[in-house]
Design a protein around this motif. Sequence first.
Motif, short mmCIF file in Angstrom:
data_model
loop_
_atom_site.label_atom_id
_atom_site.label_comp_id
_atom_site.label_asym_id
_atom_site.label_seq_id
_atom_site.Cartn_x
_atom_site.Cartn_y
_atom_site.Cartn_z
N GLU A 421 0.86 -1.19 0.00
CA GLU A 421 0.00 0.00 0.00
C GLU A 421 0.89 1.23 0.00
O GLU A 421 1.81 1.33 0.80
N MET A 422 0.62 2.15 -0.90
CA MET A 422 1.42 3.37 -0.96
C MET A 422 0.56 4.54 -1.43
O MET A 422 -0.55 4.35 -1.95
N THR A 423 1.05 5.73 -1.19
CA THR A 423 0.40 6.93 -1.70
C THR A 423 1.42 7.73 -2.50
O THR A 423 2.62 7.67 -2.23
N ARG A 424 0.94 8.45 -3.48
CA ARG A 424 1.80 9.32 -4.29
C ARG A 424 1.10 10.64 -4.49
O ARG A 424 -0.08 10.67 -4.87
N LYS A 425 1.80 11.71 -4.20
CA LYS A 425 1.17 13.04 -4.29
C LYS A 425 0.82 13.37 -5.73
O LYS A 425 1.61 13.16 -6.65
N ARG A 426 -0.38 13.90 -5.92
CA ARG A 426 -0.86 14.24 -7.25
C ARG A 426 -1.21 15.72 -7.30
O ARG A 426 -1.99 16.22 -6.49
N THR A 427 -0.63 16.44 -8.27
CA THR A 427 -0.94 17.86 -8.43
C THR A 427 -1.61 18.16 -9.77
O THR A 427 -2.11 19.26 -9.97
N ARG A 428 -1.60 17.19 -10.67
CA ARG A 428 -2.26 17.37 -11.97
C ARG A 428 -2.91 16.06 -12.38
O ARG A 428 -2.67 15.02 -11.78
N ASP A 429 -3.72 16.13 -13.42
CA ASP A 429 -4.48 14.95 -13.86
C ASP A 429 -3.54 13.90 -14.44
O ASP A 429 -2.42 14.20 -14.88
N THR A 430 -4.02 12.66 -14.47
CA THR A 430 -3.21 11.57 -14.99
C THR A 430 -3.09 11.66 -16.51
O THR A 430 -3.88 12.33 -17.18
N LEU A 431 -2.11 10.95 -17.04
CA LEU A 431 -1.88 10.93 -18.48
C LEU A 431 -3.11 10.39 -19.22
O LEU A 431 -3.51 10.92 -20.25
N ILE A 432 -3.71 9.35 -18.66
CA ILE A 432 -4.87 8.73 -19.32
C ILE A 432 -6.05 9.69 -19.36
O ILE A 432 -6.74 9.83 -20.38
N ARG A 433 -6.30 10.38 -18.25
CA ARG A 433 -7.43 11.33 -18.24
C ARG A 433 -7.14 12.53 -19.14
O ARG A 433 -8.06 13.14 -19.67
N THR A 434 -5.86 12.88 -19.28
CA THR A 434 -5.49 14.02 -20.12
C THR A 434 -5.63 13.68 -21.60
O THR A 434 -6.11 14.50 -22.39
N MET A 435 -5.22 12.47 -21.98
CA MET A 435 -5.15 12.12 -23.39
C MET A 435 -6.31 11.27 -23.88
O MET A 435 -6.48 11.08 -25.09
N CYS A 436 -7.10 10.73 -22.97
CA CYS A 436 -8.21 9.86 -23.37
C CYS A 436 -9.54 10.37 -22.84
O CYS A 436 -9.57 11.27 -22.01
N GLU A 437 -10.61 9.78 -23.32
CA GLU A 437 -11.94 10.09 -22.81
C GLU A 437 -12.72 8.78 -22.69
O GLU A 437 -12.36 7.78 -23.32
N PRO A 438 -13.77 8.76 -21.86
CA PRO A 438 -14.55 7.52 -21.69
C PRO A 438 -15.09 7.03 -23.02
O PRO A 438 -15.48 7.82 -23.88
N CYS A 439 -15.10 5.73 -23.19
CA CYS A 439 -15.63 5.13 -24.42
C CYS A 439 -17.10 5.52 -24.60
O CYS A 439 -17.91 5.29 -23.70
N PRO A 440 -17.47 6.13 -25.73
CA PRO A 440 -18.86 6.54 -25.94
C PRO A 440 -19.81 5.36 -26.08
O PRO A 440 -21.01 5.50 -25.88
N TYR A 441 -19.26 4.19 -26.41
CA TYR A 441 -20.12 3.01 -26.61
C TYR A 441 -20.50 2.38 -25.27
O TYR A 441 -21.66 2.10 -25.01
N CYS A 442 -19.49 2.15 -24.41
CA CYS A 442 -19.78 1.52 -23.11
C CYS A 442 -19.94 2.56 -22.01
O CYS A 442 -20.15 2.22 -20.85
N GLU A 443 -19.82 3.86 -22.38
CA GLU A 443 -19.97 4.97 -21.44
C GLU A 443 -18.96 4.89 -20.31
O GLU A 443 -19.24 5.22 -19.16
#
Length: 525
Positions: A421-443
């Motif tokens: 178990e670990m924690t990592r400080k986050r100050t900005r959005d993740t790469l996946i959320r920045t470059m991707c979006e939810p699939c419109p088919y499976c929502e």
Amino acid sequence: MAKELVVNQTHSESRIALIENGEILDFLIERHSPKNESAPIVGNIYLGRVLRVLPGMQSAFIDIGQERAAFLYVDDAYLPTLEEQREMQSRIETTEANTKRLGEVIPDEFSTLTETVDMKFRPDVKIQDFLKEGDEIVVQIAKEPISTKGPRVTRHITLAGRHIVYMPFIEHTGVSRRIESEEERKRLKDILDSIRPEGVGVIARTVAETQSYKVLKNDYNNLVKIWKDVQKKMEKAKAPVELHQDLSFIQRALRDIMDEDVDNLIADSKSSVKQIEKFIQRFIPHHKAKIKFYDGELPIFEHYGIDIEIERALSNQVFLKSGGSINIDQTEALVSIDVNTGKFVGKKTLEETILKTNLEAVKEIVYQLRLRNCGGIIIIDFIDMEKEEHRTQVYTSLLEALKKDRSKTNVLPISGLGLVEMTRKRTRDTLIRTMCEPCPYCEGVGRVKSVETVSFEVIRELQKVMKRTSAGKITIFAHPEVCAKLSSEDFGIIEVLEETHNKTLLVRADNNYHAEQYEIYAPEN
């Protein structure tokens, strides 16, 4: 191989990667929109207005003139008096002295300042005691908006320069933990103590190592000037309004992620080169010869193999050189990582195979966390190890690998279930959320109901309709695959229903229908 800072500019998108030996040490991306020129970024300072104070959550929402209100937690909202700060500092020094004397580990709550200020000077007070709706307060962006959440702000203002961090409200002298030499730490602390007046704070950043008094003093003077300009704007401004905007994206990257041992600064656009030259000329003129313009045939990120690494970082599964793999799943609550041996069968014993896979996975996991900018709670499921010394070896290897990470991490030992178990400080959005979006088919769910499941749903709904309608003909509209299943001989349901209810059933396929979508049409005579 050389350590290089690679800058790619494509229309309104800027990408920056710090690479060494083919490995990405840091990756940053910014997409600029003319409609969103004043988007809140970490470091921006605003004069905001308190919209709501929430005693039950010990927090407040602040209007800073953006689309979403900013979130202010009580620890970031309280501005301590000088006496309270000095009392806390005395407690820290006493605790450090006692723990060193006893050979113990210093608790996290008494850890000294690093490049990110997270000391808590708040006495036992409630947010509603010192903040009320309508108050105008100066706040700074501590975390950019992430997903559906607005930005997180703080009243503990910090202004970051190339070599130091200036804190107008916190009295403290600090040195980055990454500077390990005690002699150098003492030298820097003595310089900073001679520079800063009473009541303010200064922290030496990692790149301040070996720097002279003159360099640090000039950096300090520049930051003080910026703060005075903020104060002047504040006197005339009316909330909500932006008081200070941090450096441009490229210049922030140079300030925050560039080390003194960077060999080359390479950019593929003339405008980026000009921004780099402007920063280098001001802060590190001896690096001017390292600036290079790239005009090769291949795109710059493809030339340096960065695009391939980014593609790997967007996948849930990452393969290891040995044949093993790690699966990374990012959810709202946490990031889960599972280690698998995959095709790796080893050469000796099962324990040796498992240990080798886990040790190889450690390096890739830390690399992926950094590249993907995963933050919050992270759970790593290593392959179960029977020997205690193997578990210790993997845990020690993980701690060692995390030393390269600029974000603050906290790691617990491997549990009895084989989990870390670990924690990592986050100050900005993740790469996946920045470059991707939810699939419109499976929502965004990541899956859809199987054809068989939808077919049974159609049948159950069809039975309901057939019982309550007098129509002799009923038409079923659905996705082609569902229609094929309903009409197939092995399913054999349509003819049975027709005979049972003495009705005609027509199955019509429509490519425009979602896999889970269907309609049953029964016109009354």
